[in-house]
Design a protein around this motif. Structure first.
Motif: not given
Length: 819
Positions: A673-679, A715-719, A752-756, A774-780
């Protein structure tokens, strides 16, 4: 150019459907020019053919055309000519007289076993024999699904109470292995099923349906797959979340051994008996036999059981039997279907188990008589006639395809007798309790088993209790409540809810609720409550940033048609920080940080969810999904309104989500799956995207298991994520280990995301919160599941955002009931 591309697309679309090949013409003598009667005209490597008439004319029309025609007549040289399949064409021939001696004939053994040759021809023709080739079809189907309590044992009949229940004694029956069973539930339906191609559309209209027997036996998850239409022509047959390899799969000979054992007439059709058995242990295969029609190479009948070493839990045996008939020339359809499933904890368990039985009959076929396109446009895949649920016994006696046995006819009477037995009441209630966490007590249910006791730093030990009304109270409205007490803060927490199905025919669940309780912001929604036993007792870090939440709201979930579900809600929330959590805001007047006691928000939520062909087995208030093979898409908007009931912020949160869960043949089952959001707007960090973490050894499958609470806020992100259950693909091939029926599972998750700056300025972020940069958070993770049939242990690797001295590895575990 666009028109040309559209033409090619339509051409390919129509070519995807199997069309009949029609060849016609005339045969002459090449020397005399006379027309030749009785010439044999036949598709090569098939038994489809004809003789020319008295004028030398012929005509062949078949789904089973090969790529060439053979013309032969005694004393003449045979000719082979190419044929364009799925088209009409005229082929005229002149045959020359054979001159010379007959050549020497050498007889050699075949290069392949006859069973292999036969199986290859079955596979080569399976697309033509598959009902999916047709432009359209419809038929009447009668389904009977029965549930029996099995493994009763002889001691059952010796119980004094049972001896007094003469009717129950009369209903006891025995299976082929001599074990006693007792019919408990019977479901019948009569419906008309419609199908059309290009594009594919399905519709079912239920003319009659009824269920009799024991209530509150929560076995939908066991019986759900019995409602599926098993197509033997598919490469993989998906049942119980497992992909079984069909004996007529394109690659079946890699997994099965075939034996040609017999031939005979069946319904005046010459057929060959082909027995099949697994080549090796460890594969999800069947063993059984099938009869193959000698001309079309269609399956006339098949009977099979799952292989005894199949890596499958609780299903101790499964037998199915399909019978096919030519309902029109060269059109084979399934007409009879039987299935029996034996469900129990282990093969030799003395505990009570269940037989699931399905018996289906199909009649009154209509082939390639499509209805107008508007006919297939329906809000539901399955529609019910107005009187479907109230048909009389006279109607059933007249219309059911298969007569009921005396035991089946009297299940209701037998159940009335069982209801007098405390033993069976307890059995029924325990089954319900194990599947729902609630124990029925007349018109109420007592629970929740999963939230009875827990621990956290604010409350120390906590106990909880929940109540809700049962179906005996109402099938339209449910009242629920809960109460909990923390021994350290000496406070009661409580909540109440009401659920009302405003449109039972087309689900419309209206819910109102109020909650006064402690939660962990940033936890998975299923683990946010502090009443969660496993999430709080087996923690890896302190739960020192808790929030006391007061919230009240109302929501409506409405099924719009067979694919769309709409959700709308209003919720008011008040957050109070507990423990080490603080709400700190810089005062612009004196440039000093102010500590805020509480924050509030008033939110409106709107969500649309789409899944093609998803179906449910529904109870009065809850339902179990029968997974669609298509992905789930959802789009959600949350709108905070400042000033409404004291709300402090105005903001808008938009989020898109996609999830897909499907079988991938011998490679197991994948979920991704995937998700993306913006506030938009400005708000405090608890109302932004607090990336879900986990601070316990309890494995969560919907969040990051090595991420701390409040570690990332955006407040903006993808995963995205992916999880593959390899089932027994690897472990089932290791001697000794395969007896344990262990299964491999691997997964990966990234965000991965950022906050304004404006939202950072609105409220200071908690201590320990970091930025992605500039680095996303990842797990395996890699894990072993099905340990003792319920356990799973994962080794989780935190790939990025590591601090000095931090171990990147962690062990997480969980239990779950899976087939």
């Amino acid at each position: 150019m666009n028109k040309y591309i559209l033409f090619l697309f339509l051409l390919m679309s129509f070519h995807g459907l199997s069309q009949q090949t029609r060849v016609f013409g005339t045969v002459w003598d090449a020397e005399t020019g006379e027309r030749m009667p009785f010439v044999k005209v036949q598709f090569r490597d098939s038994k489809i053919g004809a003789l020319t008439d008295s004028l030398g004319n012929y005509s062949l029309e078949s789904y089973y055309a090969t790529d060439s025609l053979e013309f032969s007549f005694n004393g003449y040289i045979s000719i082979h000519l190419s044929v364009i399949r799925d088209a009409n064409q005229e082929i005229n021939v002149r045959l020359a007289t054979r001159i010379g001696e007959i050549a020497e004939v050498t007889v050699k053994p075949p290069d392949e076993f006859p069973s292999t040759i036969l199986h290859k021809r079955v596979v080569a023709n399976k697309y033509i024999n598959n009902k999916e080739k047709l432009l359209s079809y419809d038929y009447e189907v009668y389904n009977k699904v029965q549930l029996d309590i099995n493994n009763i044992g002889d001691k059952f009949t010796e119980r004094n109470l049972v001896k007094r229940l003469d009717l129950v004694m009369a209903f006891l029956d025995s299976s082929e292995n001599g074990k006693l069973f007792l019919p408990a539930i019977l479901s019948e339906s009569i419906s008309r099923f419609y199908f059309k191609n290009n594009p594919k559309k399905k519709k079912e209209v239920v003319e009659a349906t009824r269920i009799t027997g024991v209530e509150n036996l929560q076995l939908n998850q066991f019986l759900g797959d019995m409602y599926l239409d098993i197509n033997i022509y598919d490469n993989n047959i998906n049942m119980f979340n497992r992909a079984f390899i069909s004996p007529i799969s394109d690659y079946a000979r890699n997994f099965y051994k075939f034996y040609l054992e017999d031939s005979t007439f069946i319904d005046n059709q010459w057929c060959y008996k082909l027995r099949f058995a697994p080549k090796r242990t460890g594969d999800m295969t069947f063993q059984g036999e099938m009869w193959i029609h000698d001309t079309t190479y269609a399956v006339k009948s098949i009977s099979a059981t799952i292989s005894p070493w199949a890596n499958l839990n609780y299903i101790q045996d499964l037998y199915f039997e399909h019978t096919f008939n030519q309902v029109e020339k060269e059109v084979w359809m399934l007409t009879q279907e039987k299935m029996i499933i034996d469900v129990n904890i282990t093969k030799n368990s003395k505990a009570y188990g269940f037989y699931g039985r399905k018996n289906s009959s199909r009649t009154n076929f209509k082939i390639n008589e499509a209805h107008p396109e508007s006919f297939y446009k329906s809000e539901n895949t399955v529609e019910f006639a107005d009187s479907a649920k109230i048909r009389s016994d006279v109607y059933w006696d007249k219309h059911r395809h298969i007569e009921l046995s005396p035991q089946e006819s009297g299940i209701d009477q037998m159940v009335d007798s069982l209801d007098k037995s405390p033993f069976f009441k307890t059995l029924r209630n325990l089954t319900y309790f194990m599947s729902t966490g609630y124990y029925p007590l007349g018109k109420i249910e007592l629970g929740n088993a999963y939230n009875l006791i827990s621990y956290n730093p604010v409350e120390n030990w906590r106990i909880g209790l929940a109540l809700r009304t049962s179906n005996n109270f109402s099938r339209r409205i449910e009242f629920g409540g809960k109460i909990a007490y923390g021994f350290l803060d000496e406070k009661f927490k409580y909540g109440a809810s009401i659920r009302y199905n405003i449109t039972p025919k087309k689900r419309g669940m209206l819910t109102t609720y109020y909650n006064y309780d402690i939660q962990q912001i940033g936890a998975s929604p299923s683990a946010a409550s502090m009443g969660s036993t496993f999430g709080t007792l087996f923690r890896t870090g302190p739960l020192d940033k808790l929030t006391f939440v007061k919230k009240a709201g109302m929501s409506l979930e409405k099924d719009i048609n067979k694919d769309f579900i709409l959700f709308g809600a209003f919720e008011w929330k008040e957050y109070t920080a507990l423990g080490n959590a603080n709400y700190i805001r810089l005062n612009p007047i004196n440039n000093i940080n102010d500590t805020i006691t509480t924050i509030r928000t008033s939110e409106f939520t709107a969500r649309i969810r789409w899944t093609k062909d998803e179906e449910f087995i529904s109870g009065s208030f809850d339902r179990t999904t029968i997974r669609s093979k298509y992905p789930i898409f959802s789009l959600q908007g949350i709108f905070g309104v400042k000033g409404l009931f004291g709300g402090d912020y105005t903001y808008q949160k938009i989020e898109f989500q996609m999830e897909h869960n499907r079988q991938i043949g011998i490679l197991g089952r994948v979920r991704y799956g995937a998700n993306a959001g913006y506030v938009f707007g400005r708000t405090a960090y608890p109302f932004l995207k607090v990336h879900e973490g986990n601070q316990s050894y309890w494995l969560l499958t919907s969040t990051f298991n090595m991420l701390n609470f409040f570690e990332f806020i955006s407040d903006k992100y993808v995963g995205g994520f992916i999880e593959n259950h390899w089932e027994g693909l690897f472990f089932d091939r290791i001697p000794l280990i395969k007896k344990l029926k262990l299964r491999l599972v691997t997964s990966g998750r990234i965000t991965y995301g950022a906050i304004s700056v404006k939202n950072i300025a609105e409220m200071e972020l908690p201590i320990g919160t970091r930025l992605f940069g500039s680095v996303p958070y990842a797990e395996a993770a890699i894990g072993i599941e099905n340990i003792f049939k319920v356990g799973r242990i994962d080794l989780v690797w935190r790939i990025t955002h590591l601090d000095p001295g931090m171990s990147p590895l962690g062990i997480r575990a969980r239990w779950a009931l899976n087939f």
